[in-house]
Write a protein that holds these residues in place. Structure first.
Motif, PDB file in Angstrom:
ATOM      1  N   ALA A 272       0.854  -1.187   0.000  1.00  0.00           N
ATOM      2  CA  ALA A 272       0.000   0.000   0.000  1.00  0.00           C
ATOM      3  C   ALA A 272       0.888   1.233   0.000  1.00  0.00           C
ATOM      4  N   SER A 273       0.429   2.277  -0.673  1.00  0.00           N
ATOM      5  CA  SER A 273       1.200   3.525  -0.763  1.00  0.00           C
ATOM      6  C   SER A 273       0.311   4.714  -0.441  1.00  0.00           C
ATOM      7  N   ALA A 274       0.943   5.748   0.080  1.00  0.00           N
ATOM      8  CA  ALA A 274       0.230   7.001   0.359  1.00  0.00           C
ATOM      9  C   ALA A 274       1.131   8.164   0.003  1.00  0.00           C
ATOM     10  N   MET A 275       0.546   9.199  -0.591  1.00  0.00           N
ATOM     11  CA  MET A 275       1.263  10.448  -0.819  1.00  0.00           C
ATOM     12  C   MET A 275       0.764  11.413   0.251  1.00  0.00           C
ATOM     13  N   VAL A 276       1.663  11.792   1.156  1.00  0.00           N
ATOM     14  CA  VAL A 276       1.282  12.616   2.308  1.00  0.00           C
ATOM     15  C   VAL A 276       1.932  13.990   2.149  1.00  0.00           C
ATOM     16  N   TYR A 277       1.130  15.036   2.339  1.00  0.00           N
ATOM     17  CA  TYR A 277       1.584  16.408   2.069  1.00  0.00           C
ATOM     18  C   TYR A 277       1.713  17.200   3.369  1.00  0.00           C
ATOM     19  N   PRO A 317      -4.039  14.920  -7.895  1.00  0.00           N
ATOM     20  CA  PRO A 317      -5.154  15.676  -7.312  1.00  0.00           C
ATOM     21  C   PRO A 317      -5.083  17.163  -7.649  1.00  0.00           C
ATOM     22  N   ASP A 318      -6.255  17.786  -7.762  1.00  0.00           N
ATOM     23  CA  ASP A 318      -6.329  19.202  -8.134  1.00  0.00           C
ATOM     24  C   ASP A 318      -5.670  20.111  -7.096  1.00  0.00           C
ATOM     25  N   PHE A 319      -5.706  19.680  -5.811  1.00  0.00           N
ATOM     26  CA  PHE A 319      -5.208  20.572  -4.763  1.00  0.00           C
ATOM     27  C   PHE A 319      -3.703  20.800  -4.830  1.00  0.00           C
ATOM     28  N   LEU A 320      -2.983  19.997  -5.636  1.00  0.00           N
ATOM     29  CA  LEU A 320      -1.531  20.202  -5.741  1.00  0.00           C
ATOM     30  C   LEU A 320      -1.202  21.631  -6.155  1.00  0.00           C
ATOM     31  N   LYS A 321      -2.033  22.188  -7.032  1.00  0.00           N
ATOM     32  CA  LYS A 321      -1.761  23.530  -7.541  1.00  0.00           C
ATOM     33  C   LYS A 321      -1.934  24.603  -6.465  1.00  0.00           C
ATOM     34  N   ASP A 322      -2.605  24.253  -5.383  1.00  0.00           N
ATOM     35  CA  ASP A 322      -2.871  25.231  -4.330  1.00  0.00           C
ATOM     36  C   ASP A 322      -1.992  25.039  -3.095  1.00  0.00           C
ATOM     37  N   LEU A 323      -1.012  24.130  -3.167  1.00  0.00           N
ATOM     38  CA  LEU A 323      -0.161  23.878  -2.005  1.00  0.00           C
ATOM     39  C   LEU A 323       0.706  25.094  -1.691  1.00  0.00           C
ATOM     40  N   PRO A 324       1.103  25.258  -0.423  1.00  0.00           N
ATOM     41  CA  PRO A 324       1.986  26.378  -0.043  1.00  0.00           C
ATOM     42  C   PRO A 324       3.338  26.298  -0.756  1.00  0.00           C
ATOM     43  N   SER A 325       4.051  27.407  -0.758  1.00  0.00           N
ATOM     44  CA  SER A 325       5.297  27.514  -1.514  1.00  0.00           C
ATOM     45  C   SER A 325       6.400  26.600  -0.993  1.00  0.00           C
ATOM     46  N   ASP A 326       6.325  26.196   0.281  1.00  0.00           N
ATOM     47  CA  ASP A 326       7.362  25.330   0.856  1.00  0.00           C
ATOM     48  C   ASP A 326       6.832  23.920   1.129  1.00  0.00           C
ATOM     49  N   THR A 358      -0.766  17.462   8.730  1.00  0.00           N
ATOM     50  CA  THR A 358      -0.628  17.297   7.285  1.00  0.00           C
ATOM     51  C   THR A 358      -1.611  18.235   6.578  1.00  0.00           C
ATOM     52  N   VAL A 359      -1.303  18.528   5.338  1.00  0.00           N
ATOM     53  CA  VAL A 359      -2.174  19.413   4.561  1.00  0.00           C
ATOM     54  C   VAL A 359      -3.495  18.720   4.244  1.00  0.00           C
ATOM     55  N   HIS A 360      -3.428  17.413   4.002  1.00  0.00           N
ATOM     56  CA  HIS A 360      -4.621  16.606   3.746  1.00  0.00           C
ATOM     57  C   HIS A 360      -4.521  15.326   4.554  1.00  0.00           C
ATOM     58  N   PRO A 361      -5.646  14.698   4.880  1.00  0.00           N
ATOM     59  CA  PRO A 361      -5.610  13.464   5.667  1.00  0.00           C
ATOM     60  C   PRO A 361      -4.769  12.383   4.987  1.00  0.00           C
ATOM     61  N   VAL A 362      -4.137  11.549   5.807  1.00  0.00           N
ATOM     62  CA  VAL A 362      -3.307  10.462   5.292  1.00  0.00           C
ATOM     63  C   VAL A 362      -4.214   9.349   4.769  1.00  0.00           C
ATOM     64  N   GLU A 363      -4.036   8.988   3.499  1.00  0.00           N
ATOM     65  CA  GLU A 363      -4.862   7.943   2.900  1.00  0.00           C
ATOM     66  C   GLU A 363      -3.965   6.963   2.140  1.00  0.00           C
ATOM     67  N   PHE A 364      -3.912   5.720   2.632  1.00  0.00           N
ATOM     68  CA  PHE A 364      -3.159   4.675   1.939  1.00  0.00           C
ATOM     69  C   PHE A 364      -4.055   4.001   0.907  1.00  0.00           C
ATOM     70  N   SER A 365      -3.467   3.655  -0.226  1.00  0.00           N
ATOM     71  CA  SER A 365      -4.196   2.930  -1.263  1.00  0.00           C
ATOM     72  C   SER A 365      -3.510   1.602  -1.532  1.00  0.00           C
ATOM     73  N   GLU A 366      -4.330   0.560  -1.668  1.00  0.00           N
ATOM     74  CA  GLU A 366      -3.812  -0.753  -2.050  1.00  0.00           C
ATOM     75  C   GLU A 366      -4.035  -1.026  -3.530  1.00  0.00           C
ATOM     76  N   ASP A 367      -4.673  -0.094  -4.216  1.00  0.00           N
ATOM     77  CA  ASP A 367      -4.942  -0.254  -5.638  1.00  0.00           C
ATOM     78  C   ASP A 367      -3.615  -0.212  -6.408  1.00  0.00           C
ATOM     79  N   PRO A 368      -3.251  -1.314  -7.083  1.00  0.00           N
ATOM     80  CA  PRO A 368      -1.958  -1.339  -7.793  1.00  0.00           C
ATOM     81  C   PRO A 368      -1.812  -0.211  -8.803  1.00  0.00           C
ATOM     82  N   ALA A 369      -2.910   0.172  -9.453  1.00  0.00           N
ATOM     83  CA  ALA A 369      -2.832   1.237 -10.458  1.00  0.00           C
ATOM     84  C   ALA A 369      -2.494   2.575  -9.805  1.00  0.00           C
ATOM     85  N   VAL A 370      -3.119   2.851  -8.655  1.00  0.00           N
ATOM     86  CA  VAL A 370      -2.847   4.099  -7.938  1.00  0.00           C
ATOM     87  C   VAL A 370      -1.404   4.116  -7.441  1.00  0.00           C
ATOM     88  N   CYS A 371      -0.989   3.006  -6.847  1.00  0.00           N
ATOM     89  CA  CYS A 371       0.389   2.924  -6.333  1.00  0.00           C
ATOM     90  C   CYS A 371       1.408   3.062  -7.460  1.00  0.00           C
TER      91      CYS A 371
END
Length: 933
Positions: A272-277, A317-326, A358-371
């Motif tokens: 499982a993988s998660a992208m945490v911001y 995800p769309d919110f990437l464009k709105d992340l803070p500068s750091d 975190t900027v968004h909740p931590v969400e792990f995915s087991e979907d091979p395509a997402v990972c």
């Protein structure tokens, strides 16, 4: 003309090496001598080595003439350790040995095995090799071991050094030592007693030197590939163990690794993988320190600039464009042996950072395509920056490591240096758990001012990493030429002197990859910089990484996609300077253009989707004379007539074959081909009979499907030796009707073509004209798209699927049979072992799994040869450039024991496959028809 010593060497080598394995022509020495780094040296001679004996012979001759030699595996190296202006020993085709121990705990691999291929074989046993570099699907074991490559998940615990069990190594005097063979070790202890004695003394002196001992131990607590593996001197006491571990990371400067035996690692079934911001890098670094104690398999850091470079990619995800500068992201992977274990580990990992915002909740995915998407983006960051660079500039990736407690501060300081030296496009990513950061930036080396800027920047980086944080200047990419001037700066005088002693002990003449790791020239990293001139827009973004090469059917015969681009860039560079290019162009006609299958598989491996075949087709088009263009147009305008003539010619050849027999027919046709100057197509016993298909629509209007038999299906029947004589369109119609479909053919079928034959010749306008005419007929047949359209040949389906602004949707035979036909038939499996070939187009349409599933529903045992990709038949190349087909299928029979029939989805591919295998290859439709009777 070669300099005198090299002429003498070439003459001596020609006594033992076949002429075709001694390369001196200016196109291939340039192309074969190019690696993934930003350095360029052109070898005088490229020697293709195929065996341990070849290496020994080469080393003997080079020593006798005091000629330097450099070893090359895949050439994905990034630090300039695989280039030379002397002799390049290039691994040939016969270094693919793979042997797994009975208990699966160890695997012996020859240096030509690609890391990803090793893992594919080990996966069946729930195992993998430890090293996992981002280049694993192109990098070979020889380079992985020689560079001590690590990667995203292996850390320092599972790299080549830590998982090494034994190796076969050839020293500079030609001696072969197999450290896993007691007799070999015993003989070596006697023959090289002095070498082992000096190694033993070096190790004892190092262990007794408390300061140096502690220095080495401290340096290897984090990733470090700067200099030699000095930890071998304190980790082992047996000089044979010391020797083999010094070879790891030695970059070919101490000897040649002919085989390496690794302890295998567990490949967990559940992931499982998660992208945490996180809002800042400092917060992300705090999370990393918590995750260091958690049960994670990998933690990858990506800074805000890196996220920005991918924020517009599909699936992000769309919110990437709105992340803070750091903002900083951590890509976290967790692995378990069971699903329950994985769930528990995810809970532990999430809990370990629950107190960190975190900027968004931590969400792990087991979907091979997402990972796979997450990891694909991470692996593609380096070439992505390269693709966005200005034409004429190069892309550089540096590779440092900080003690983990200094990770955040290191990132901040790197960003400050980017700003100071105006590398505004630079991004940072890396293996956070190891404090290992890669930073990527673009660099113009075309002016002295730009070279000076780069030099000042690198001096500042090295000063910061070494003197402020005592980090590693090269964590996993190897020292090469890139960091050779800074080895002493990082390690100190005593440790560097020890490295010099090691080099002198193993290579006293300094002939093995000189200038790499140990180099007295403090400016070597600023010399021999690779030009990347503008050539053609479609390939100008290529960074020459070499990821494409394993996909190419002509690699090793002539050129790979990377090498074709290198060659064309050089021709373009010279022409821009007003220099003559006739010699290079003459060589490029055959090596670059005639032997390119233009299959497009290179684009599936290229991180930025460059299709070198498109370049070659464009260049073919430019070369065509006005007469050739008119002839192509005539064929397009009289296509039905041409197809009828083709069918008659094939029928006549088949009748002659029946009268003369295969041997006499082959002799006659080969003689005729030679007399024609190879203008006549090559004849083979697998040549099909000629047929003329007359379409008849199903009378019913229920469940209509529009069927387009390809040109090849309509004109090419079975080979004389094949007992399945019914033409493919007839069989396909039978299967479709058996499944309850009413089959309709487009009007004027005999004149219709998708344009593929014209496109491959470079006649793009004619090809598109034919495709548009076909599209119009399909729109009529489907009554404006009401009914599905199915093509029985994958290359044709792929071309129509990718036609720009297409107005009709088509399906390949594989997907239609799988999705719409299979569940409507009652199947009885054949109790036979069958082979399956997946065409290039099938792979590009990502239909491999469906085709495999389809065949597995029909046959008890299905074999897919793992060393066969594109078959190299390439439409008519199998007739006109047969050596390409032969080269591409040279390993076909290695996996076909007990097989007497094969299946695919392209009639021309099946011709070459049938000839090389000795049994018929047919369309998969035949198998489905048999099993559904």
């Amino acid at each position: 003309m070669l300099p005198a010593p090299y002429n003498q060497l070439l003459e001596k080598l020609s006594r033992t090496f076949p002429k075709e394995r001694l390369v001196t022509d200016p196109l291939r020495t340039l192309a074969y001598g190019t690696d993934g780094s930003f350095y360029r040296l052109i070898p005088k001679i490229v020697v293709v080595v195929e065996s341990e004996d070849d290496i020994q012979q080469l080393l003997t001759q080079c020593r006798a003439l005091k000629t330097p030699v450099t070893f090359r595996a895949a050439g994905t190296s990034l630090s300039g350790q695989a280039v030379t202006d002397s002799v390049l020993a290039l691994l040939g085709d016969n270094w693919n040995g793979f042997q797994l121990s009975v208990d699966h705990s160890k695997v012996s691999l020859q240096p030509g095995v690609i890391g990803g291929q090793a893992n594919a074989k080990l996966a069946a046993f729930g195992k993998k090799i430890g090293p996992d570099p981002a280049s694993i699907n192109a990098a070979k074991i020889g380079g992985i071991a020689a560079n001590n490559a690590s990667g995203m998940c292996c850390g320092t615990a599972q790299n080549s050094y830590r998982t090494l069990s034994s190796m076969r190594v050839i020293l500079r005097d030609g001696t072969l030592l197999d450290t896993g063979n007691a007799a070999s070790v015993a003989a070596f202890r006697e023959s090289h007693a002095e070498l082992l004695r000096e190694l033993d003394q070096l190790a004892k002196a190092t262990r007794e030197n408390t300061v140096l001992h502690e220095r080495i131990a401290q340096k290897f607590k984090i990733k470090n590939t700067t200099g030699y593996s000095l930890n071998a001197l304190i980790d082992y006491t047996d000089p044979v163990d010391i020797l083999q571990h010094l070879m790891i990371g030695s970059e070919g400067t101490l000897g040649f690794i002919a085989e390496v035996t690794f302890e295998t690692c567990i490949e967990h079934a559940f992931k499982a993988s998660a992208m945490v911001y996180f809002e800042t890098c400092e917060i992300a670094a705090k999370a990393v320190q918590c995750l260091k104690k958690a049960p994670v398999a990998a933690v990858e850091l990506v800074d805000r600039a890196g996220l920005k470079s991918v924020e517009s990619q599909a699936g992000m995800p769309d919110f990437l464009k709105d992340l803070p500068s750091d903002a900083t992201a951590l890509l976290i992977e967790v692995r378990g042996e069971t699903h329950d274990e994985l769930s528990g580990l995810i809970a532990q990992v999430t809990g370990s950072i629950t107190h960190i915002e975190t900027v968004h909740p931590v969400e792990f995915s087991e979907d091979p395509a997402v990972c796979a998407r997450y990891w694909g983006i991470r692996k593609g960051l380096f070439p992505l920056v390269g693709a966005m660079r200005e034409t004429g500039t190069t892309v550089i990736i540096e590779d440092v490591a900080f003690p983990i407690e200094h990770l955040a501060a290191g990132v901040v300081d790197l960003h400050k240096l980017f700003k100071k030296y105006q590398y505004d496009e630079a991004i940072i990513f890396g293996h956070a758990l190891e404090g290992n950061l890669h930073f990527v930036f673009t660099q113009d080396f075309n002016t002295q001012a730009e070279i000076d800027r780069y030099a000042a920047f690198m001096d500042a980086v090295c000063d910061m990493v070494v003197h402020k944080y005592d980090g590693s200047l090269k964590a996993e990419h190897g020292t090469g030429r890139n960091m050779a001037p800074f080895v002493e700066m990082e390690w100190g005088a005593d440790a560097f002197a020890l490295m010099q002693q090691i080099k002198a002990l193993f290579d006293p003449e300094g002939l093995l990859n000189p200038g790499v790791i140990i180099n007295d020239d403090k400016d070597v990293h600023l010399k021999n910089l690779k030009p990347l001139p503008a050539s053609e827009e479609m390939v100008d973004k290529c960074i020459e990484c070499g990821f494409c090469e394993p996909k190419c059917p002509s690699k090793g015969l002539t050129l790979s996609p990377r090498q074709r681009i290198v060659g064309w860039r050089e021709i373009s560079r010279r022409e821009a300077l007003g220099q003559t290019t006739k010699g290079l162009r003459d060589l490029y006609d055959y090596q670059g253009m005639e032997t390119c299958a233009a299959c497009g598989l290179c684009a599936t491996a290229c991180p930025v989707g460059i299709e070198t075949g498109a370049l070659i087709k464009m260049l073919r088009g430019r070369q065509l004379s006005t007469g050739a263009g008119k002839l192509g147009q005539w064929f397009a305008d009289h296509y039905g007539t041409a197809m009828n003539a083709t069918a008659l010619g094939l029928k006549a050849a088949n009748l002659a074959h029946g009268v003369l027999g295969s041997k006499m027919m082959g002799t006659v046709m080969e003689g005729a081909r030679k007399l024609s100057g190879d203008r006549l197509p090559r004849w083979t016993p697998a040549m099909p009979d000629g047929v003329r298909f007359k379409p008849e629509n199903t009378h019913s209007r229920d469940n209509i499907v529009v069927y387009l038999p390809s040109c090849a299906s309509r004109t090419m029947g079975a080979a004389r030796a094949d007992d399945q004589k019914t033409p493919l369109p007839v069989v396909t119609q039978q299967v479709l009707e058996r499944a309850g479909f009413s089959v309709r053919f487009p009007e004027g079928l005999n004149d219709l073509c998708c344009g593929q034959p014209f496109d491959s010749k470079g006649l793009a306008e004619v090809a598109d004209q034919k495709a548009r005419t076909l599209e119009d007929r399909l729109i009529e047949a489907t009554e404006g798209g009401t009914y599905p359209v199915v093509f029985d040949t994958s290359p044709c389906a792929f071309r129509m699927k990718t036609l720009q602004d297409a107005k009709v949707s088509v399906q390949d035979i594989t997907e239609f049979l799988h999705d719409a036909v299979l569940d409507k038939l009652s199947l009885k499996k054949v109790a036979r072992k069958v082979a399956l070939h997946t065409t290039c187009s099938t792979q590009k349409m990502d239909l491999q799994a469906k085709l495999k599933h389809l065949v597995e529903q029909c046959a008890e045992d299905v074999v897919i040869p793992d060393q066969v990709g594109c078959c190299g038949f390439a439409g008519d190349k199998g007739f006109n450039t047969p050596e390409l087909n032969s080269h591409a299928l040279r390993h076909l029979n290695d996996a076909l024991e007990g097989v007497t029939e094969g299946y695919s989805t392209s009639r021309t591919c099946e011709i070459g496959l049938s000839e090389k295998s000795g049994f018929p290859y047919r369309s998969v439709v035949y198998l489905l028809e048999e099993c559904s009777r």
